[in-house]
Design a protein around this motif. Structure first.
Motif, PDB file in Angstrom:
ATOM      1  N   VAL A  39       7.205  -0.608 -13.643  1.00 34.92           N
ATOM      2  CA  VAL A  39       6.640   0.002 -13.054  1.00 34.92           C
ATOM      3  C   VAL A  39       6.771   0.095 -11.637  1.00 34.92           C
ATOM      4  N   SER A  40       7.672   0.640 -10.646  1.00 40.51           N
ATOM      5  CA  SER A  40       7.843   0.463  -9.259  1.00 40.51           C
ATOM      6  C   SER A  40       6.720   1.803  -8.391  1.00 40.51           C
ATOM      7  N   GLY A  41       6.323   1.459  -7.676  1.00 45.95           N
ATOM      8  CA  GLY A  41       5.599   2.514  -6.502  1.00 45.95           C
ATOM      9  C   GLY A  41       4.045   2.484  -6.614  1.00 45.95           C
ATOM     10  N   SER A  42       4.031   3.250  -5.944  1.00 49.53           N
ATOM     11  CA  SER A  42       2.603   3.107  -5.814  1.00 49.53           C
ATOM     12  C   SER A  42       1.666   4.631  -6.441  1.00 49.53           C
ATOM     13  N   ALA A  43      -0.095   4.397  -6.734  1.00 55.22           N
ATOM     14  CA  ALA A  43      -0.848   5.085  -7.532  1.00 55.22           C
ATOM     15  C   ALA A  43      -2.016   4.989  -6.531  1.00 55.22           C
ATOM     16  N   THR A  44      -2.926   6.830  -7.118  1.00 49.84           N
ATOM     17  CA  THR A  44      -4.095   6.792  -6.162  1.00 49.84           C
ATOM     18  C   THR A  44      -4.898   5.601  -6.703  1.00 49.84           C
ATOM     19  N   ARG A  45      -4.810   5.295  -8.109  1.00 54.26           N
ATOM     20  CA  ARG A  45      -5.972   3.779  -8.387  1.00 54.26           C
ATOM     21  C   ARG A  45      -4.648   3.161  -9.218  1.00 54.26           C
TER      22      ARG A  45
END
Length: 578
Positions: free
Chosen positions: A37-43
């Motif tokens: 999984v690429s990208g970012s997240a809130t947590r």
């Protein structure tokens, strides 16, 4: 941006496919991506070195009352359970006339049949309903951490329709059956997963009378089941039986299933080794019936039917000793102080065994070759050398003395394990054979019930820590197999196809587990139910986090305060098929 990404875990996705290292992304309570999984997240949560699995789905609970006051449905959340199904065995609290007498009657059945303290139910259950749809509304309004689903219970329906005739197990008239069927239809249309009934004489009230519905005839059973067919098969039908006439019983089940496109979940129960050929015959019947279009799903347990015997519990080996009787009504502290007195110990042990001439009860009272210390970590597969009789002989003391002193350990909270039914082989080989049969489903935890003698809500933890990792007296299950058994398989058997696997679009119910540290804790009686009611509680170590709909509800055994759980209304479609 995702709401949450779980990084670097060992993903066991519930499908049975091999585990793999990867990431898991969650958005809006659903799994958005799995793998790399690429990208970012809130947590983000780093799960390196840990398992990432679906949340466990418990399809056999008796949380019908507790679900109206306990947001965790404890101890379900302690063991990674994210969905549980109640209304099993035909018992429950709706429909019910809005009278004190009617409330008392259903509470008495639940107390007598499922060993849930009546005082706790009287204080905890608010009775802000009469009909089954109103009960669902009440359950839905209560904040909760995990998801719950309900089934319409035959006992309550029959009592509501027939009154004393129903309680006394008189035959239902055609008019009675029509009214019962209408109530079941109303319940299913409001969101019940299905209907359940009990046909076992083990389920008796304090008057030694079988609970309402036990002796219902085919006209009643098929008349109620016909509703499921009229609704397009969009519900399940569940039952428990003694199987005294199993061919006749399973014949009407097969006909009901075929004629109504209805899945029937049934408890495949056995007591002694001589029952095993009947169990195998029933499994074969299910396979043959499947070829004819029937869907008969045997529900099986990972443990024998068992009792935990303790000073504070419902029963122990000294419960029927005359010199123990005055102590039985004391508090834990008062009782323990008395039991520690040498003269009290001597008086109890000096008595003749108060045998009753009943094999089951006499085993509890003095069958020390079949009683075991559960131990720490708990051992649910003891051998002959582990019995109290064998250990007492090795120590050179009478078994009664050994048992008494064993129960006094851990501040008088030590428990004695009695695998009463299904352990005649002396190991868990029969349970493993049933679990591995491709027609069965893992079930029978009785979560929330038998509070003074049982805590099989802990089975999901045992499935991994014992059956996959630690078992020595037989072969082990694969990790992927054990996870699938209590996620995808359990969810599908009650029509919840939106959960149970870690695949895109599925509900984000997840466990993050430190597999090396995963372990059952020692069970003990606690008094935290309403009105100070007692229950046997068993915790677990090794659950790093449990998520429901993408929110972390438990971290390292503690509730985070999050309450994303919901009432599940009706069968749920597979979002991947949409």
């Amino acid at each position: 941006m995702y709401d949450l990404i779980i990084r670097n875990g060992k993903i066991v996705d519930g499908t049975g496919r091999p585990a793999y290292e990867g990431d898991l992304a969650i958005s809006d309570g659903r799994i958005a991506a799995v793998g790399e999984v690429s990208g970012s997240a809130t947590r983000e949560i780093d799960a390196a070195g840990q398992l990432v699995t679906p949340g466990w789905v418990d399809v056999h609970s008796h949380m019908d009352g507790q679900a109206t006051w306990d947001p965790l449905c404890s101890p379900a959340a302690n063991h990674g359970i994210t969905t549980l199904v109640m209304g099993n065995c035909g018992v429950g609290f709706a429909p019910c006339e809005p009278t004190e007498a009617a409330h008392d009657r259903l509470i008495a059945v639940m107390e007598d049949v499922e060993d849930i303290p009546g005082s706790a139910l009287h204080e905890g259950v608010k009775w802000n309903w009469e009909s089954f749809p109103e009960y669902l509304d009440a359950v839905e309004q209560f904040p909760r951490a995990i998801d719950v689903a309900a089934q319409v219970p035959h006992c309550a329906v029959r009592t509501y329709v027939m009154g004393e005739r129903g309680v006394n197990n008189e035959p239902a008239t055609p008019e009675d059956v029509d009214r019962m069927a209408a109530i079941v239809r109303e319940g299913i249309e409001a969101g019940a997963l299905g209907f359940t009934t009990s046909r076992t004489e083990l389920h008796t009230t304090r008057e030694a009378v079988a609970m309402p519905g036990t002796y219902a005839d085919e006209a009643e059973l098929l008349g109620i089941g016909r509703v499921i067919g009229e609704l397009g098969g969009k519900a399940v039908y569940g039952l428990v039986s003694d199987w005294d006439n199993w061919e006749q019983e399973m014949d009407w089940m097969k006909r009901l299933s075929i004629e109504n496109d209805c899945q029937i979940n049934f408890v495949l129960f056995f007591r002694e080794e001589e029952d095993w050929p009947r169990v195998l015959a029933q499994l074969d019947f299910c396979r043959q019936a499947r070829a004819e279009g029937a869907r008969l799903i045997p529900h099986v347990g990972a443990r024998p039917v068992n009792l935990m015997l303790s000073w504070d519990g419902t029963i122990n080996p000294f419960s029927f000793h005359a010199n123990y009787a005055p102590l039985s009504i004391m508090s834990h502290e008062e009782r323990l102080a008395e039991l520690r007195k040498p003269q009290v110990r001597a008086a109890i042990l000096a008595e003749e065994l108060p045998l009753m001439g009943d094999a089951f009860m006499d085993t509890i009272i003095g069958g020390y070759d079949r009683l075991y210390e559960l131990g720490d970590p708990p051992n649910y597969e003891p051998g002959p050398k582990d019995s109290i009789a064998a250990r007492a002989a090795a120590a050179g003391v009478p078994p009664r003395e050994y048992c008494y002193d064993l129960m006094m350990q851990h501040d008088g909270r030590n428990v004695i394990y009695f695998p009463c039914f299904g352990y005649s082989a002396g190991d868990l080989s029969r349970q493993v054979a049933l679990l591995e049969d491709d027609s069965t489903v893992l079930s029978l935890a009785d979560t929330g019930a038998h509070c003074g003698v049982l805590c099989d809500a802990s089975v999901p933890t045992q499935m991994l820590s014992f059956f996959v990792r630690d078992r020595q007296r037989g072969h082990r299950l694969s990790l992927e197999q054990a996870v699938k058994m209590q996620t995808r398989d359990t969810a599908r058997c009650v029509g919840l196809e939106d959960r149970g696997t870690l695949e895109p679009g599925m509900k984000a119910d997840v466990n993050i587990i430190d597999f090396d540290q995963l372990q059952l804790e020692r069970p003990e009686i606690i008094f935290d139910l309403p009105a100070g009611g007692r229950r046997l509680f068993q915790g677990a170590r090794g659950y790093t986090a449990t998520l429901v709909s993408g929110e972390v509800i438990m971290e390292n055994g503690r509730h985070t305060g999050a309450v994303p759980g919901r009432l599940v209304r009706g069968l749920q479609a597979d979002p991947q098929a949409a």
